[in-house]
Scaffold this active site. Sequence first.
Site, PDB file in Angstrom:
ATOM      1  N   HIS A 383     -59.305 -21.401  -6.124  1.00 34.79           N
ATOM      2  CA  HIS A 383     -58.484 -22.213  -5.215  1.00 34.79           C
ATOM      3  C   HIS A 383     -57.347 -22.853  -6.020  1.00 34.79           C
ATOM      4  O   HIS A 383     -57.584 -23.512  -7.034  1.00 34.79           O
ATOM      5  CB  HIS A 383     -59.326 -23.287  -4.514  1.00 34.79           C
ATOM      6  CG  HIS A 383     -58.541 -23.969  -3.447  1.00 34.79           C
ATOM      7  ND1 HIS A 383     -58.424 -23.450  -2.175  1.00 34.79           N
ATOM      8  CD2 HIS A 383     -57.764 -25.067  -3.479  1.00 34.79           C
ATOM      9  CE1 HIS A 383     -57.619 -24.222  -1.473  1.00 34.79           C
ATOM     10  NE2 HIS A 383     -57.194 -25.207  -2.242  1.00 34.79           N
ATOM     11  N   ALA A 384     -56.119 -22.670  -5.549  1.00 36.78           N
ATOM     12  CA  ALA A 384     -54.945 -23.091  -6.321  1.00 36.78           C
ATOM     13  C   ALA A 384     -54.927 -24.601  -6.548  1.00 36.78           C
ATOM     14  O   ALA A 384     -55.291 -25.375  -5.655  1.00 36.78           O
ATOM     15  CB  ALA A 384     -53.677 -22.674  -5.585  1.00 36.78           C
ATOM     16  N   HIS A 413     -45.635 -24.471  -3.547  1.00 41.26           N
ATOM     17  CA  HIS A 413     -46.422 -25.671  -3.203  1.00 41.26           C
ATOM     18  C   HIS A 413     -46.933 -26.351  -4.479  1.00 41.26           C
ATOM     19  O   HIS A 413     -46.778 -27.568  -4.657  1.00 41.26           O
ATOM     20  CB  HIS A 413     -47.597 -25.263  -2.300  1.00 41.26           C
ATOM     21  CG  HIS A 413     -48.557 -26.383  -2.013  1.00 41.26           C
ATOM     22  ND1 HIS A 413     -48.479 -27.168  -0.888  1.00 41.26           N
ATOM     23  CD2 HIS A 413     -49.611 -26.871  -2.714  1.00 41.26           C
ATOM     24  CE1 HIS A 413     -49.435 -28.080  -0.907  1.00 41.26           C
ATOM     25  NE2 HIS A 413     -50.143 -27.919  -2.001  1.00 41.26           N
ATOM     26  N   GLU A 414     -47.555 -25.572  -5.336  1.00 40.10           N
ATOM     27  CA  GLU A 414     -48.146 -26.159  -6.549  1.00 40.10           C
ATOM     28  C   GLU A 414     -47.077 -26.759  -7.448  1.00 40.10           C
ATOM     29  O   GLU A 414     -47.280 -27.814  -8.053  1.00 40.10           O
ATOM     30  CB  GLU A 414     -48.968 -25.113  -7.307  1.00 40.10           C
ATOM     31  CG  GLU A 414     -50.185 -24.593  -6.538  1.00 40.10           C
ATOM     32  CD  GLU A 414     -51.100 -25.696  -6.049  1.00 40.10           C
ATOM     33  OE1 GLU A 414     -51.142 -26.775  -6.669  1.00 40.10           O
ATOM     34  OE2 GLU A 414     -51.773 -25.503  -5.024  1.00 40.10           O
ATOM     35  N   HIS A 417     -46.285 -30.307  -6.723  1.00 41.74           N
ATOM     36  CA  HIS A 417     -47.156 -31.299  -7.375  1.00 41.74           C
ATOM     37  C   HIS A 417     -46.711 -31.513  -8.820  1.00 41.74           C
ATOM     38  O   HIS A 417     -46.641 -32.635  -9.314  1.00 41.74           O
ATOM     39  CB  HIS A 417     -48.603 -30.811  -7.395  1.00 41.74           C
ATOM     40  CG  HIS A 417     -49.257 -30.740  -6.050  1.00 41.74           C
ATOM     41  ND1 HIS A 417     -49.282 -31.795  -5.180  1.00 41.74           N
ATOM     42  CD2 HIS A 417     -49.952 -29.744  -5.428  1.00 41.74           C
ATOM     43  CE1 HIS A 417     -49.958 -31.451  -4.078  1.00 41.74           C
ATOM     44  NE2 HIS A 417     -50.368 -30.209  -4.209  1.00 41.74           N
ATOM     45  N   GLU A 441     -48.557 -33.566  -1.048  1.00 40.96           N
ATOM     46  CA  GLU A 441     -48.733 -32.215  -0.498  1.00 40.96           C
ATOM     47  C   GLU A 441     -47.454 -31.665   0.123  1.00 40.96           C
ATOM     48  O   GLU A 441     -47.334 -30.463   0.351  1.00 40.96           O
ATOM     49  CB  GLU A 441     -49.849 -32.220   0.554  1.00 40.96           C
ATOM     50  CG  GLU A 441     -51.223 -32.584   0.006  1.00 40.96           C
ATOM     51  CD  GLU A 441     -51.661 -31.690  -1.147  1.00 40.96           C
ATOM     52  OE1 GLU A 441     -51.162 -30.560  -1.250  1.00 40.96           O
ATOM     53  OE2 GLU A 441     -52.478 -32.150  -1.963  1.00 40.96           O
ATOM     54  N   HIS A 542     -62.345 -27.575   0.143  1.00 37.39           N
ATOM     55  CA  HIS A 542     -62.210 -29.026   0.045  1.00 37.39           C
ATOM     56  C   HIS A 542     -63.475 -29.797   0.407  1.00 37.39           C
ATOM     57  O   HIS A 542     -63.559 -30.986   0.126  1.00 37.39           O
ATOM     58  CB  HIS A 542     -61.034 -29.480   0.918  1.00 37.39           C
ATOM     59  CG  HIS A 542     -59.737 -28.817   0.516  1.00 37.39           C
ATOM     60  ND1 HIS A 542     -59.507 -27.471   0.708  1.00 37.39           N
ATOM     61  CD2 HIS A 542     -58.630 -29.298  -0.089  1.00 37.39           C
ATOM     62  CE1 HIS A 542     -58.298 -27.153   0.249  1.00 37.39           C
ATOM     63  NE2 HIS A 542     -57.752 -28.241  -0.236  1.00 37.39           N
ATOM     64  N   TYR A 552     -53.087 -33.058   4.247  1.00 33.30           N
ATOM     65  CA  TYR A 552     -52.380 -31.805   4.566  1.00 33.30           C
ATOM     66  C   TYR A 552     -51.816 -31.850   5.979  1.00 33.30           C
ATOM     67  O   TYR A 552     -50.764 -31.289   6.255  1.00 33.30           O
ATOM     68  CB  TYR A 552     -53.298 -30.596   4.406  1.00 33.30           C
ATOM     69  CG  TYR A 552     -53.845 -30.439   3.007  1.00 33.30           C
ATOM     70  CD1 TYR A 552     -53.031 -30.031   1.956  1.00 33.30           C
ATOM     71  CD2 TYR A 552     -55.177 -30.716   2.723  1.00 33.30           C
ATOM     72  CE1 TYR A 552     -53.535 -29.880   0.668  1.00 33.30           C
ATOM     73  CE2 TYR A 552     -55.690 -30.572   1.443  1.00 33.30           C
ATOM     74  CZ  TYR A 552     -54.863 -30.158   0.417  1.00 33.30           C
ATOM     75  OH  TYR A 552     -55.361 -30.015  -0.848  1.00 33.30           O
TER      76      TYR A 552
HETATM   77  O1  X8Z Z   1     -55.480 -26.747  -1.000  1.00 30.77           O
HETATM   78  C1  X8Z Z   1     -54.292 -26.521  -0.842  1.00 30.77           C
HETATM   79  C2  X8Z Z   1     -53.393 -26.286  -2.049  1.00 30.77           C
HETATM   80  C3  X8Z Z   1     -53.790 -27.107  -3.190  1.00 30.77           C
HETATM   81  S1  X8Z Z   1     -53.501 -28.801  -2.931  1.00 30.77           S
HETATM   82  C4  X8Z Z   1     -53.462 -24.826  -2.438  1.00 30.77           C
HETATM   83  N1  X8Z Z   1     -53.771 -26.407   0.392  1.00 30.77           N
HETATM   84  C5  X8Z Z   1     -54.586 -26.565   1.578  1.00 30.77           C
HETATM   85  C6  X8Z Z   1     -55.583 -25.436   1.717  1.00 30.77           C
HETATM   86  O2  X8Z Z   1     -55.416 -24.408   1.043  1.00 30.77           O
HETATM   87  O3  X8Z Z   1     -56.527 -25.561   2.488  1.00 30.77           O
HETATM   88  C7  X8Z Z   1     -52.376 -26.167   0.710  1.00 30.77           C
HETATM   89  C8  X8Z Z   1     -52.316 -26.081   2.205  1.00 30.77           C
HETATM   90  C9  X8Z Z   1     -53.630 -26.550   2.724  1.00 30.77           C
HETATM   91 ZN    ZN Z   2     -51.505 -29.244  -2.794  1.00 21.53          ZN
END
Ligand code: X8Z
Ligand code: ZN
Length: 654
Positions: A383-384, A413-414, A417, A441, A542, A552
Amino acid sequence: MKSRRLLLALAVSASLIALSACKKEPAGTGTATPEPPKGETADEFIVRVNDELRAMYPELTSAQWLSNTYINDDSQLLASKANERYLSQLNDWIEQARKFEGQPMSQETARAIHLLKLMTAMPAPKDPAKLSELAQIATRMEGMYGAGSYCTGEGDGKHCRDIGQLSEVLAKSRDYDKQLDAWRGWHTISVPMRADYTRFVELVNEGAKDLGYADAGEMWRSGYDMSPAEIAAETDRLWGQVKPLYEQLHCYTRNKLVAQYGARGQVEGGLLPAHLMGNLWQQDWGNLWDILEPFKNAGSLDITGALEKQYQQNYSRELAKAGPGPTTDAIFQAERAAQLDTAKQMTERAQDFYTSLDMPKLPGSYWNKTQFIKPLDRDVVCHASAWDMNMAGDVRTKMCIKPNEEEFTTIYHELGHVYYYLAYNKLPPLFQGGAHDGFHEAIGDTIVLAMTPEYLKSVGLIDGQEQSQQALINAQMRMALAKVSFLPFGLMIDRWRWGVFDGSIKPADYNKAWWELKAKYQGVAPASPRGEEFFDPGAKYHVPGNTPYTRYFLSHVLQFQFYKSLCDASGYKGPLYDCTFYGNKAAGQKFWAMLEKGGSQPWQATLKEMTGSEQMDASAVLEYFSPLQQWLKEQNEGQTCGWQEPDSAEATAK
Ligand code: X8Z
Ligand code: ZN
């Protein structure tokens, strides 16, 4: 994990602090003074906490980085111990801060003390045994997620697939049964998390109560410079603004799925089948482009195709190095080298957008220490995430990049941050966080909105675009499949967790409540019953990673507000959806000025400086998508849109 502060840095894990985005928090190293110095004032106390935090931070982030990029028992033990020390240190500081209540102090110090209490998303009980148990559970759950894989067959025929491979089936296969198998397969990985999660909830609730909050959910809602009840009401209000747009997209999509799959293209009540949405969680429908593209041949937006081509070019070059008749090993090495090259080129392309705004280049250490692609010899959390290792320039991202559009935009996106970290690193550690976590975010995503067809063409990712209404609708649909489909998902995850933390959702109903919320907000349902023998929330990063999710949802509103302001700052005058501020220094300056403020003032003040308004507001979302909304209404005319929520989990399955 971020929430507001500093610690931000890290990415992911579970636990920690409140940081920002995808990050993690520091771990205590036992360097803090057990007893505060006699006669210390509140202002001096905060200076000391900032110093101690800065000093202990790198050890925590290092342990977390290792346990995320090298999952095994040893790295988990070290990460868990580091978390334990950090959380215990945090509890000590918070305890020490109590004695300053009601005493004179600067406004800055008062804010810093407030932020200190919200520094972690994982409030720990004071009891050392329970604190240690909590740290272990958190590390274990994240490790289980990272190492998750779905295996079929036995003996020599055994075949295991990781999240990347299963996601690819949902993205690319249009075979109903293969998609169902991949979706169900991934949801086997979370079954063993249920007991841990149940205990985790008890422990963080105890920690939150020790800090004076009713439960951990109320604590999460306390990080918004307004009361917990007010921010909850804000999310309802914002959802109300965008819901009609989502319902139109849902209606259009359902029709297309029924055209593709027949009666199985919807679940009774008009809900969308969870495994057919191109994404394990139905949070981004962009992979359904082949089914949902409004007009064939009206402006190609095939970014994935362009990236795949780039990979092929890299591969051919690498293979040529091996000479004629390459061995299997040489072919394999060429593939790996091409994957890494492509991932770095994609990241350079993203960096170029930021530097075009006059932001700095990423430091050399970023390129040396980042995880760009999935290593072959070990489990990692794919997960990024974006990491601030030391508040002094050691910034990294951790991804398992593949050459496709979704991953490409995730890099942008990254880097949002990362640029936030770099901009606010000069602030005291307690102010090193987003104005609120939704700001963190929204930075990179604001740039993603500026990736218009014009920008994509200028960097060679797509061919020349015709200017037509059809091309416009295609471009809008592409963006809506990423942004509009996300909105109810962004909301439902914490609706579930708030209920779990406040006890209105009991462990015996975890899965039932999950699917009720999925039905209510997203209008999606599983193809067959998902009873309590499953723990489907755990299949979303998450949840085991304990990263709050309301951020988000808020980001998906805020990013349109930021985008509009930066377009204004750049002098742009046309329709919002056509604006890119690529290369515009005035927009860049305005953006950077916001980033530099970090969490040093209430977010309302920061938002006002950026947009002129103190309120989050979805009208820029509606303005942006107004051509698409109009078009969707026409497409859906005469249809019965909307869906019926099943009365119970059993009904979902019919
Ligand atoms: O978790 C993330 C990022 C890291 S903060 C990749 N996002 C959420 C997800 O993947 O569920 C970005 C959009 C929503
Ligand atoms: Zn993020």
